[in-house]
Write an enzyme that holds these catalytic residues in place. Sequence first.
Site, PDB file in Angstrom:
ATOM      1  N   ASP A  39       8.198  28.886  17.729  1.00 52.23           N
ATOM      2  CA  ASP A  39       6.900  28.862  18.399  1.00 52.23           C
ATOM      3  C   ASP A  39       6.829  27.664  19.344  1.00 52.23           C
ATOM      4  O   ASP A  39       7.150  26.540  18.960  1.00 52.23           O
ATOM      5  CB  ASP A  39       5.791  28.780  17.345  1.00 52.23           C
ATOM      6  CG  ASP A  39       4.401  28.887  17.932  1.00 52.23           C
ATOM      7  OD1 ASP A  39       4.217  29.656  18.891  1.00 52.23           O
ATOM      8  OD2 ASP A  39       3.487  28.207  17.413  1.00 52.23           O
TER       9      ASP A  39
ATOM     10  N   ASN B 118      -1.646  34.668  16.987  1.00 54.88           N
ATOM     11  CA  ASN B 118      -1.227  33.440  16.309  1.00 54.88           C
ATOM     12  C   ASN B 118      -2.448  32.685  15.793  1.00 54.88           C
ATOM     13  O   ASN B 118      -3.432  32.513  16.527  1.00 54.88           O
ATOM     14  CB  ASN B 118      -0.469  32.522  17.279  1.00 54.88           C
ATOM     15  CG  ASN B 118       0.912  33.039  17.622  1.00 54.88           C
ATOM     16  OD1 ASN B 118       1.258  34.177  17.330  1.00 54.88           O
ATOM     17  ND2 ASN B 118       1.713  32.199  18.250  1.00 54.88           N
TER      18      ASN B 118
END
Length: 291
Positions: free
Chosen positions: A83, A228
Amino acid sequence: MMTPNTAENYVARARAGGYAVGGFNMHNPETTQALIAASIRSQSPVFLQVGRAIVPHMGLEAAYRMTRRELDGTEADAVIHLDHGTYGEVFEALRLGFDSIMFDGSHLPFEENLKTTRYVVQVAHSFGVPVEAELGSIPDASNGIDWSAHYTNVDEAERFVAETGVDFLAISAGVMHGISSGDPLPLDIERIQHIRDVTGVPLVLHGASGVPASDISAAIAAGVHKLNADTDLRHAFRRGIEETWAKGDRQFEDAMSEGKRQMIEATIAKMREYGCAGASTATVLTEARAR
């Protein structure tokens, strides 16, 4: 043409099924265990995300190996995802065996972001690994954000996807990292729809903590199929620890156990909200065989 891997299949199934898959960050072994447990209990696919929450204090390789150690041998339907990776981290992640990566070049000038992302995609695809990239910028939580300086430009998004070959595009449409103290502004759903229409790829929203459920549903309908979230889950873990110690002297393990329990429940709630509960590969295969 790259053969679709599990991460791509997660998002493709979400797109076909009208839901989103959650991407959640780990901070230590206990939070990793919480995400894995939530995936198993809710029968949800999940992106276990190694990124800015853990890399600074653990290092990329140690964070990956911790996540892999906790995941291996479980029944979780999960992939390990880089990420907000830097340029250097992307190539280290490919060497380590990450299932998918995000290269974050959103801080770069547009042309440089495009050129760099295109190269990252070429290399990652040679490993069979899909790439998420970001266009526009996602600000830290604040009550005085000038959104015009952050929103993803629709025309730039069209060119960016066409010229990079990126698999998923993270966009800025009113989300932020963290939770502001004021009432959240509605997401720019029309912008999301336009970006979906001109790019043709699944979209990603970071910073989904604190976003009203109605906006989440509208974003999914508009083309977002990966969401997310970190802050809401981290707060749940912290709350469990604080509530345990508020009762008086307790063992550290007791506090961590309660933190993990509350994070599991918070994660399952997110998975249900995103519509991915019950959508794990094993569940889909079992239902298909039963027909």
